[in-house]
Design a protein around this motif. Sequence first.
Motif: not given
Length: 243
Positions: A1-7, A21-23, A27-28, A53-55
């Motif tokens: 999973m590539a983490e993004r600096n975005a919410s 939708i949240a999942k 996951a992205e 492994g998500g936030r």
Amino acid sequence: MAERNASAAVIGAGDYIGAEIAKKFAAEGFTVFAGRRQGDKLQSLVDEIEAAGGRVVARSLDARDEQQVVSFLNEADAHAPLDVCIFNIGANVRFPILDTSERVFRKVWEMACYAGFLSGREAARLMMPRGRGAIFFTGATASLRGGAGYAAFAAAKFGLRAVAQSMARELGPHNIHVAHLIIDAGVDTAWVRERRAEGGSSLDHDSVLMPPAAVAAAYWQLYQQPNSAWTFEMDIRPFKEKW
């Protein structure tokens, strides 16, 4: 999973569509801010996303309350730039017109239309300075036609569609993608299955109801569109659905 600096904010993170939708966005790689009126019901969603492994940040949120919407989206944006806001509050109720009280009509409008306006406006306020973002709204068959017994719901959904159209025309030139997703089918939830069973409808074939994960996938498709080919309105239905 590539983490993004975005919410990504999901307003109306219920047990089915909102949760999926949240999942999907977690996951992205997005930090997902999930809001619903009864925030204590979000714990299982938090556990599932974190186990994968998500936030995720879960909050109680009454989207009809302007200050709560402002605080919720500001918190998301402070954590990481708000890149996606999805408004997913339904308020699907059925009342014959003579049984539709003033309170019912007003409350349905507040939940499905007014709250959408507040959410979209505040998301746009945060996205405009950066010149990018996506604001998506969940619609229904009632967004396009009023059915018998659905005056309150259709009025709210018609109104939400108008808000979305106006926002799309205004914000598109600022590189903010506004889209309206029409779910033209029953979604596979416990409530829908109970209603269909009460009405004698067969559920022998899985294709008669739309899986909530398919709705989440449609939102992800919208998000991935390049700004040279944006969709404003997408309507989705299972292949067995008559229309």
